[in-house]
Design a protein around this motif. Structure first.
Motif, PDB file in Angstrom:
ATOM      1  N   LEU A 282     112.545 -14.366 -14.773  1.00  0.00           N
ATOM      2  CA  LEU A 282     112.984 -14.896 -13.483  1.00  0.00           C
ATOM      3  C   LEU A 282     111.906 -14.772 -12.418  1.00  0.00           C
ATOM      4  O   LEU A 282     111.972 -15.450 -11.386  1.00  0.00           O
ATOM      5  N   LEU A 283     110.917 -13.910 -12.657  1.00  0.00           N
ATOM      6  CA  LEU A 283     109.858 -13.703 -11.678  1.00  0.00           C
ATOM      7  C   LEU A 283     108.820 -14.814 -11.772  1.00  0.00           C
ATOM      8  O   LEU A 283     108.587 -15.370 -12.846  1.00  0.00           O
ATOM      9  N   PRO A 284     108.163 -15.125 -10.646  1.00  0.00           N
ATOM     10  CA  PRO A 284     107.102 -16.140 -10.694  1.00  0.00           C
ATOM     11  C   PRO A 284     105.932 -15.650 -11.528  1.00  0.00           C
ATOM     12  O   PRO A 284     105.608 -14.465 -11.523  1.00  0.00           O
ATOM     13  N   GLU A 285     105.317 -16.562 -12.242  1.00  0.00           N
ATOM     14  CA  GLU A 285     104.152 -16.224 -13.049  1.00  0.00           C
ATOM     15  C   GLU A 285     102.923 -16.482 -12.193  1.00  0.00           C
ATOM     16  O   GLU A 285     102.398 -17.578 -12.129  1.00  0.00           O
ATOM     17  N   GLU A 286     102.457 -15.418 -11.536  1.00  0.00           N
ATOM     18  CA  GLU A 286     101.413 -15.575 -10.526  1.00  0.00           C
ATOM     19  C   GLU A 286     100.232 -14.684 -10.862  1.00  0.00           C
ATOM     20  O   GLU A 286     100.377 -13.523 -11.203  1.00  0.00           O
TER      21      GLU A 286
ATOM     22  N   PHE B  47     106.761  -0.273  -6.782  1.00  0.00           N
ATOM     23  CA  PHE B  47     107.559  -0.891  -5.733  1.00  0.00           C
ATOM     24  C   PHE B  47     106.746  -1.797  -4.816  1.00  0.00           C
ATOM     25  O   PHE B  47     107.291  -2.739  -4.234  1.00  0.00           O
ATOM     26  N   MET B  48     105.456  -1.566  -4.696  1.00  0.00           N
ATOM     27  CA  MET B  48     104.632  -2.424  -3.854  1.00  0.00           C
ATOM     28  C   MET B  48     104.739  -3.901  -4.237  1.00  0.00           C
ATOM     29  O   MET B  48     104.808  -4.773  -3.365  1.00  0.00           O
ATOM     30  N   PRO B  49     104.780  -4.252  -5.547  1.00  0.00           N
ATOM     31  CA  PRO B  49     104.914  -5.674  -5.891  1.00  0.00           C
ATOM     32  C   PRO B  49     106.218  -6.295  -5.392  1.00  0.00           C
ATOM     33  O   PRO B  49     106.265  -7.505  -5.160  1.00  0.00           O
ATOM     34  N   VAL B  50     107.279  -5.490  -5.228  1.00  0.00           N
ATOM     35  CA  VAL B  50     108.524  -6.023  -4.690  1.00  0.00           C
ATOM     36  C   VAL B  50     108.290  -6.557  -3.278  1.00  0.00           C
ATOM     37  O   VAL B  50     108.752  -7.644  -2.911  1.00  0.00           O
ATOM     38  N   LEU B  51     107.534  -5.800  -2.498  1.00  0.00           N
ATOM     39  CA  LEU B  51     107.260  -6.208  -1.123  1.00  0.00           C
ATOM     40  C   LEU B  51     106.364  -7.433  -1.071  1.00  0.00           C
ATOM     41  O   LEU B  51     106.581  -8.347  -0.267  1.00  0.00           O
ATOM     42  N   VAL B  52     105.360  -7.455  -1.941  1.00  0.00           N
ATOM     43  CA  VAL B  52     104.478  -8.620  -2.002  1.00  0.00           C
ATOM     44  C   VAL B  52     105.266  -9.860  -2.396  1.00  0.00           C
ATOM     45  O   VAL B  52     105.153 -10.927  -1.781  1.00  0.00           O
ATOM     46  N   LEU B  53     106.098  -9.716  -3.431  1.00  0.00           N
ATOM     47  CA  LEU B  53     106.883 -10.854  -3.909  1.00  0.00           C
ATOM     48  C   LEU B  53     107.818 -11.365  -2.830  1.00  0.00           C
ATOM     49  O   LEU B  53     107.896 -12.575  -2.573  1.00  0.00           O
ATOM     50  N   ALA B  54     108.538 -10.465  -2.168  1.00  0.00           N
ATOM     51  CA  ALA B  54     109.491 -10.880  -1.145  1.00  0.00           C
ATOM     52  C   ALA B  54     108.790 -11.612  -0.002  1.00  0.00           C
ATOM     53  O   ALA B  54     109.279 -12.631   0.499  1.00  0.00           O
TER      54      ALA B  54
ATOM     55  N   TYR C 205      93.977  -0.852  -5.080  1.00  0.00           N
ATOM     56  CA  TYR C 205      92.635  -0.954  -5.661  1.00  0.00           C
ATOM     57  C   TYR C 205      92.621  -1.363  -7.137  1.00  0.00           C
ATOM     58  O   TYR C 205      91.580  -1.794  -7.634  1.00  0.00           O
ATOM     59  N   PHE C 206      93.745  -1.230  -7.831  1.00  0.00           N
ATOM     60  CA  PHE C 206      93.711  -1.505  -9.266  1.00  0.00           C
ATOM     61  C   PHE C 206      94.768  -2.507  -9.740  1.00  0.00           C
ATOM     62  O   PHE C 206      94.575  -3.155 -10.774  1.00  0.00           O
ATOM     63  N   LEU C 207      95.895  -2.625  -9.042  1.00  0.00           N
ATOM     64  CA  LEU C 207      97.008  -3.390  -9.597  1.00  0.00           C
ATOM     65  C   LEU C 207      97.303  -4.701  -8.881  1.00  0.00           C
ATOM     66  O   LEU C 207      98.008  -5.541  -9.435  1.00  0.00           O
ATOM     67  N   LYS C 208      96.786  -4.910  -7.677  1.00  0.00           N
ATOM     68  CA  LYS C 208      97.218  -6.090  -6.934  1.00  0.00           C
ATOM     69  C   LYS C 208      96.648  -7.386  -7.496  1.00  0.00           C
ATOM     70  O   LYS C 208      97.081  -8.462  -7.101  1.00  0.00           O
ATOM     71  N   GLU C 209      95.710  -7.300  -8.431  1.00  0.00           N
ATOM     72  CA  GLU C 209      95.204  -8.494  -9.103  1.00  0.00           C
ATOM     73  C   GLU C 209      95.980  -8.793 -10.381  1.00  0.00           C
ATOM     74  O   GLU C 209      95.766  -9.824 -11.017  1.00  0.00           O
ATOM     75  N   ILE C 210      96.883  -7.881 -10.774  1.00  0.00           N
ATOM     76  CA  ILE C 210      97.625  -8.023 -12.027  1.00  0.00           C
ATOM     77  C   ILE C 210      98.936  -8.756 -11.757  1.00  0.00           C
ATOM     78  O   ILE C 210      99.544  -8.607 -10.699  1.00  0.00           O
TER      79      ILE C 210
ATOM     80  N   GLU D 198     100.392 -20.236  -3.158  1.00  0.00           N
ATOM     81  CA  GLU D 198     100.912 -21.092  -4.199  1.00  0.00           C
ATOM     82  C   GLU D 198     101.211 -20.260  -5.426  1.00  0.00           C
ATOM     83  O   GLU D 198     100.416 -19.464  -5.883  1.00  0.00           O
ATOM     84  N   MET D 199     102.410 -20.443  -6.000  1.00  0.00           N
ATOM     85  CA  MET D 199     102.805 -19.677  -7.168  1.00  0.00           C
ATOM     86  C   MET D 199     103.352 -20.629  -8.214  1.00  0.00           C
ATOM     87  O   MET D 199     103.986 -21.624  -7.907  1.00  0.00           O
ATOM     88  N   LYS D 200     103.115 -20.280  -9.452  1.00  0.00           N
ATOM     89  CA  LYS D 200     103.671 -21.062 -10.543  1.00  0.00           C
ATOM     90  C   LYS D 200     105.037 -20.476 -10.890  1.00  0.00           C
ATOM     91  O   LYS D 200     105.183 -19.289 -11.051  1.00  0.00           O
ATOM     92  N   HIS D 201     106.025 -21.319 -11.042  1.00  0.00           N
ATOM     93  CA  HIS D 201     107.371 -20.864 -11.365  1.00  0.00           C
ATOM     94  C   HIS D 201     107.797 -21.498 -12.678  1.00  0.00           C
ATOM     95  O   HIS D 201     107.538 -22.657 -12.941  1.00  0.00           O
ATOM     96  N   ASN D 202     108.502 -20.674 -13.492  1.00  0.00           N
ATOM     97  CA  ASN D 202     109.093 -21.245 -14.706  1.00  0.00           C
ATOM     98  C   ASN D 202     110.283 -22.093 -14.315  1.00  0.00           C
ATOM     99  O   ASN D 202     111.051 -21.704 -13.476  1.00  0.00           O
TER     100      ASN D 202
END
Length: 514
Positions: free
Chosen positions: A498-502, A423-430, A364-369, A510-514
């Motif tokens: 190293l992480l995508p700037e999304e 840890f939730m962002p790890v799962l989203v990223l993967a 509810y608060f972090l998945k847009e960050i 679609e994700m922006k990558h450095n």
């Protein structure tokens, strides 16, 4: 939690990841944690993990043999949870994760069995935990087997059914014939294999939805899955301690042996078309099968070595590989502070609820960050809060009028909420890194690498525990061990680039990558 804001799975989540201790549970079903990996395990417990890197929550695979998890539609005849239709397929996935959480019933029993019945020291316990996590390191193999070798005409149903039977068998061994650290490690290994294989199967049903969806939407199914696991942890939490106190560890193992059979039962809910016997024969025939296998491996390597996949994966590995002091803390609070199994069951109940709160916080608060910002903030705050263990070890909390019991409950609650949210962002990223056509196998590969990081962190923590001379009765250097482990969680932060700037609103994967 040993370091930073890492979440625990498991799995006995298992949560993490482990983070990856005795994977018999979570996300995690580890004698985490998974591992899950992580549920998120109680902070002061053997087997807690950094993250349920158990691959808990990828979203959907494009497999011809099973229907994709259905998206919510206007006028749908199904109830929804976290914005996801509770269709039979989705219910099967949720129940499998619920089972991984409810397997936490035996987590405390395993911890006390290794400590009191087998008389292992903290370092040995951490090594056993790492060994039991090995099945989580080869998850792509299970995905390939499930995709390529149908059993009785099914790629999903059959393997879910057999995974449940294997889990029941492993806990039956723990309840009856296990009597040494080697037989215990073997039985725990079988339980980890059961959870890891079923984890891959359900992941293959839900990975594809992450692609083509915004970060916000792709987090919804993951929240449902992790929430189901956390709910299972809540159901089993209190009884995990009181049963050990009242009936002993063997009784708890016996009861737990019935739980994996739920996974076998829900296999019939999977909406999968039966493959005709002739077609099964063609799939497994000679040179065609071998060539298909080689092509699969080549495709996997081609995907993994791409910089936009390899670099984020490297960060996840390093983030998970920081050392942990969980085993040493478990021995301290039980041998030195005298915490009983019943009290630790209450702590586990609190942390199971906190795990759900962490899922809600993210959903509810972090998945847009952006992912970078979440990792940065939660890791720094988690590392600072992790230092509060020093207050408990040195007794300073009592000088402030806070009892050891209340301090450990409050400390575990805050760290678990933060760890789960991080840890939730790890799962989203993967999930979002997986390209078309390689969703299930590549996601399993990424989670295996993450789990390898957790195992590495556990083994490094075991080495540091021995180096600092922390044993069953000697805890003089435990504060220093805690400080080193928590400061080490900051080491991967310079590699956040190293992480995508999304952004949270990214569509179409679609994700922006450095």
């Amino acid at each position: 939690m040993a370091s930073g804001a890492s979440a625990g799975r498991d799995p006995y989540d298992e949560e993490a990841a482990a983070r990856r201790p005795l994977e018999f549970d979570g996300r995690d079903a580890a004698l985490s944690s998974d591992h899950r990996p992580g549920n998120v395990m109680p902070r002061y417990q053997v087997g807690s993990t950094k993250g349920d890197t158990s691959s808990r929550y990828a979203e959907g695979s494009r497999l011809q043999s099973t229907d994709d998890v259905r998206k919510s539609k206007p006028g749908s005849r199904y109830y929804t949870a976290f914005g996801v239709d509770l269709s039979p397929d989705n219910m099967a996935v949720a129940i499998v994760y619920f089972v991984q959480g409810v397997l936490g019933l035996a987590r405390l029993a395993v911890s006390f069995y290794l400590k009191d019945d087998l008389h292992l020291d903290p370092a040995e316990t951490a090594v056993v935990s790492g060994f039991s996590s090995l099945p989580w390191l080869v998850k792509p193999l299970y995905g390939f087997i499930s995709d390529s070798i149908p059993l009785f005409g099914y790629r999903r149903r059959s393997y879910l059914f057999l995974s449940g039977l294997l889990g029941a068998f492993s806990w039956s061994l723990m309840a009856t014939v296990v009597s040494s650290k080697y037989s215990a490690a073997f039985s725990i290994l079988l339980g980890s294999l059961s959870v890891a294989f079923s984890d891959v199967v359900v992941d293959s049903m839900v990975v594809e939805r992450a692609r083509g969806e915004s970060q916000s939407t792709s987090g919804s199914l993951q929240s449902l899955c992790w929430g189901s696991s956390a709910f299972g942890g809540i159901v089993s939490a209190y009884f995990s301690g009181s049963f050990v106190d009242t009936y002993g560890v063997r009784f708890v193992f016996g009861v737990t042996a019935f739980l994996p059979l739920m996974t076998s039962a829900v296999a019939v809910l999977v909406n999968e078309h039966r493959i005709p016997p002739g077609e099964c024969t063609i799939l497994l025939s000679g040179s065609g099968f071998v060539e298909s296998s080689k092509q699969h491996v080549r495709q996997l390597w081609t995907s993994v070595k791409q910089p936009n996949i390899f670099l984020p994966t490297l960060f996840i590995f390093l983030w998970q590989a920081t050392p942990q002091s969980d085993s040493a803390m478990f021995f301290f609070i039980t041998n030195k502070l005298g915490f009983t199994p019943e009290f630790l069951g209450r702590v586990k109940l609190v942390t199971s609820i906190a795990s759900l709160l962490g899922v809600g916080l993210y959903n509810y608060f972090l998945k847009e960050i952006s992912l970078r910002k979440i990792f940065l903030v939660t890791t720094v705050i988690g590392s600072a809060l992790g230092m509060t263990q020093v207050l408990l070890v040195t007794g300073l909390n009592r000088q402030f009028g806070i009892s050891d019991e209340w301090f450990s409950i409050g400390d575990s609650l805050i760290i678990t909420v933060l760890g789960q949210a991080s840890f939730m962002p790890v799962l989203v990223l993967a999930a979002k890194l997986c390209p078309p056509g390689m969703e299930a196998t590549l996601f399993a590969t990424l989670m295996s690498i993450s789990n390898a990081g957790s195992v590495t962190g556990g083994l490094v923590g075991a080495g540091l525990t021995r180096v600092f001379g922390v044993t069953r009765e000697s805890f003089g250097n435990l504060p220093l061990l805690i400080v080193v482990c928590n400061l080490s969680s900051l080491l991967p932060l310079p590699l956040l680039g190293l992480l995508p700037e999304e952004s949270g609103g990214t569509d179409n994967g679609e994700m922006k990558h450095n």
